[in-house]
Write a protein that holds these residues in place. Sequence first.
Motif, short mmCIF file in Angstrom:
data_model
loop_
_atom_site.label_atom_id
_atom_site.label_comp_id
_atom_site.label_asym_id
_atom_site.label_seq_id
_atom_site.Cartn_x
_atom_site.Cartn_y
_atom_site.Cartn_z
N LYS A 1 -14.19 7.75 9.82
CA LYS A 1 -15.01 8.21 10.92
C LYS A 1 -14.24 9.17 11.82
CE LYS A 1 -17.95 4.09 11.13
NZ LYS A 1 -18.42 2.96 11.98
N ASP A 2 -14.93 10.20 12.26
CA ASP A 2 -14.37 11.14 13.23
C ASP A 2 -13.05 11.76 12.76
OD1 ASP A 2 -16.48 10.51 14.99
OD2 ASP A 2 -15.38 8.75 15.71
N ILE A 3 -12.97 12.11 11.49
CA ILE A 3 -11.76 12.75 11.00
C ILE A 3 -11.63 14.11 11.68
CG2 ILE A 3 -12.86 13.84 8.99
CD1 ILE A 3 -10.25 13.15 7.46
N PRO A 4 -10.49 14.45 12.23
CA PRO A 4 -10.32 15.71 12.95
C PRO A 4 -10.68 16.92 12.08
CG PRO A 4 -8.47 14.26 13.38
CD PRO A 4 -9.26 13.62 12.29
N PRO A 5 -11.28 17.94 12.69
CA PRO A 5 -11.74 19.10 11.91
C PRO A 5 -10.61 19.95 11.33
CG PRO A 5 -12.01 19.50 14.26
CD PRO A 5 -11.63 18.07 14.12
N ASN A 6 -9.40 19.79 11.84
CA ASN A 6 -8.27 20.59 11.32
C ASN A 6 -7.45 19.83 10.28
OD1 ASN A 6 -7.53 18.99 13.57
ND2 ASN A 6 -5.71 20.22 13.94
N ILE A 7 -8.05 18.77 9.71
CA ILE A 7 -7.47 18.13 8.51
C ILE A 7 -8.28 18.61 7.31
CG2 ILE A 7 -7.10 15.98 7.25
CD1 ILE A 7 -6.53 14.56 9.81
N PHE A 8 -7.61 19.29 6.40
CA PHE A 8 -8.28 19.84 5.22
C PHE A 8 -7.84 19.04 3.99
CE2 PHE A 8 -7.80 23.24 8.32
CZ PHE A 8 -9.10 23.73 8.41
N CYS A 9 -8.79 18.42 3.34
CA CYS A 9 -8.51 17.57 2.19
C CYS A 9 -8.78 18.35 0.90
CB CYS A 9 -9.36 16.31 2.24
SG CYS A 9 -9.13 15.36 3.77
N HIS A 10 -7.75 18.57 0.14
CA HIS A 10 -7.86 19.40 -1.06
C HIS A 10 -7.95 18.59 -2.35
CE1 HIS A 10 -6.95 22.82 1.53
NE2 HIS A 10 -5.90 22.17 1.98
N GLY A 11 -7.93 17.27 -2.24
CA GLY A 11 -8.05 16.43 -3.42
C GLY A 11 -6.79 16.44 -4.27
N LYS A 12 -6.93 15.96 -5.50
CA LYS A 12 -5.80 15.90 -6.42
C LYS A 12 -5.58 17.26 -7.07
CE LYS A 12 -6.54 11.01 -7.45
NZ LYS A 12 -6.83 10.02 -8.52
N ILE A 13 -4.35 17.66 -7.16
CA ILE A 13 -3.99 18.96 -7.75
C ILE A 13 -2.93 18.73 -8.83
CG2 ILE A 13 -2.89 21.20 -7.28
CD1 ILE A 13 -4.14 21.13 -4.50
N GLN A 14 -3.09 19.39 -9.96
CA GLN A 14 -2.11 19.27 -11.03
C GLN A 14 -0.72 19.67 -10.54
OE1 GLN A 14 -2.43 18.08 -14.14
NE2 GLN A 14 -4.58 17.58 -13.82
N TYR A 15 0.30 18.95 -11.00
CA TYR A 15 1.65 19.16 -10.49
C TYR A 15 2.12 20.60 -10.67
CZ TYR A 15 6.56 18.20 -9.50
OH TYR A 15 7.83 18.21 -8.95
N GLU A 16 1.80 21.21 -11.81
CA GLU A 16 2.26 22.58 -12.05
C GLU A 16 1.59 23.59 -11.12
OE1 GLU A 16 -0.77 21.60 -15.36
OE2 GLU A 16 0.85 20.60 -14.27
N ASN A 17 0.51 23.18 -10.44
CA ASN A 17 -0.17 24.06 -9.49
C ASN A 17 0.27 23.82 -8.04
OD1 ASN A 17 -1.70 25.27 -11.55
ND2 ASN A 17 -3.27 23.68 -11.42
N LEU A 18 1.07 22.79 -7.82
CA LEU A 18 1.50 22.47 -6.46
C LEU A 18 2.38 23.54 -5.82
CD1 LEU A 18 2.32 18.64 -6.51
CD2 LEU A 18 0.39 19.79 -5.39
N PRO A 19 3.27 24.19 -6.58
CA PRO A 19 4.19 25.14 -5.92
C PRO A 19 3.53 26.21 -5.09
CG PRO A 19 4.96 24.66 -8.13
CD PRO A 19 3.62 24.01 -8.01
N GLN A 20 2.38 26.73 -5.53
CA GLN A 20 1.73 27.77 -4.76
C GLN A 20 1.19 27.23 -3.43
OE1 GLN A 20 -1.90 29.35 -6.51
NE2 GLN A 20 -2.14 27.51 -7.77
N TRP A 21 0.84 25.94 -3.40
CA TRP A 21 0.39 25.33 -2.15
C TRP A 21 1.57 25.09 -1.21
CZ3 TRP A 21 -4.58 24.28 -0.61
CH2 TRP A 21 -5.59 24.49 -1.56
N LEU A 22 2.63 24.51 -1.74
CA LEU A 22 3.78 24.22 -0.89
C LEU A 22 4.43 25.49 -0.36
CD1 LEU A 22 3.28 21.46 -2.25
CD2 LEU A 22 5.75 21.13 -2.27
N ALA A 23 4.31 26.58 -1.10
CA ALA A 23 4.90 27.85 -0.67
C ALA A 23 4.24 28.38 0.61
CB ALA A 23 4.78 28.89 -1.78
N LYS A 24 3.03 27.93 0.88
CA LYS A 24 2.29 28.40 2.06
C LYS A 24 2.44 27.47 3.26
CE LYS A 24 0.63 32.04 0.03
NZ LYS A 24 1.05 33.38 0.46
N MET A 25 3.19 26.39 3.11
CA MET A 25 3.32 25.39 4.17
C MET A 25 4.59 25.58 4.98
SD MET A 25 0.56 23.61 3.83
CE MET A 25 -0.66 24.38 2.74
#
Length: 374
Positions: A230-254
């Motif tokens: 309930k009332d999850i803050p709007p600036n939390i973005f849930c991207h679900g499960k991501i294959q490990y080999e695809n994680l680097p492009q996400w972490l590179a933007k963090m």
Amino acid sequence: MKIYYANASLTKNDIRGRSVHIRQFTNHSLQLGHEIWMNQATDHPGIQYIPSDRLQRLKLFRKMDVIYVRLQGKITGACKYTTLPYRLLFGNPINVWEFNTYPILSFSKKLTEAQKQQKLNRFRELGRHCDLAVCVSEKLSEFVQEHLSIKNTIVIPNGSDPVLFDPDLYKNSVLENVNSEQFNVLWMGSAELSWNDFDQLVNVVRILNKRGYEKHIAFHVIGSIDLDIKDIPPNIFCHGKIQYENLPQWLAKMDLGLIVYKPGSADYNSPLKLFDYLSSEMAVVSNEQPQVREVLSKINAEDLICAYGDSEEMANKIESLVNQPERVRRLGDQGRKLVINYYNWERAVRKTYDQILEIKNNQGGFLWKTNSNL
């Protein structure tokens, strides 16, 4: 060497941490020139399979140099190979147990204390003949020595792959709901796992939003969570499960990685996310966890460790980093160098084999003839 890798399997869509560890151990073992044999079908072309015929299995096992058992907490069938008559039947191979989690964790909550003790006693009975215990943390090694009677232990923390997790490879990538103008914070994990404290993460976001950071800080979640919160803050973005080999492009933007564990079983772990964060040049803020503290101390970032469950403190540390972009960049550079120089899978696997070869060169498997307790 010929390695029977017991209690291990690989499937393409398995994104759990154990799959990452198994794949990295397998890849680097093969690169070092060793043979890896498994029971279960996998998607890895370099793995060879144990035959189902009992006589053929016995003939193959007599050629094995090492029986390497991956343990997620509970005893597996291959653990009994430390004992007679299996030792003699198999030609006395080196028996290695790899501990990744707190063993008691796997015991069912439905068991009585007496039943749990019985299981622990069985663990101890088989473990006292183990040639080597590979433990991912100091705390786990201490438990194994004290409670499972395995004296020959080595601590080999997990790591990351700095070639795979190289942020420079993804400078021009564009991801949905990731705005480079914001301060991007990432948490990876499964909210339903008892040792993760997703509620604390939500509380931290709410505190920072009250301070006026809702538009400036974006929190990203990769993994499994309950979207009915309930009332999850709007600036939390849930991207679900991501294959490990695809994680680097996400972490590179963090900019920042979070680790939010509850006290208890997680204290024995070696968090994979920590090393992938560091390899991706991310700063890290974490709850108290022994190995995280040890690693962050090497880059003078111990001040980014928070007391368990203290959401205000964690919010304060995130806020301080938002206002210190130079420190974030410096921590990112130092963290990646730490992974390149030490906390990487190549080092972890090579060190494991160095220890096995030392045993092999000195005496081979357990010296049954000289053990009066047998």
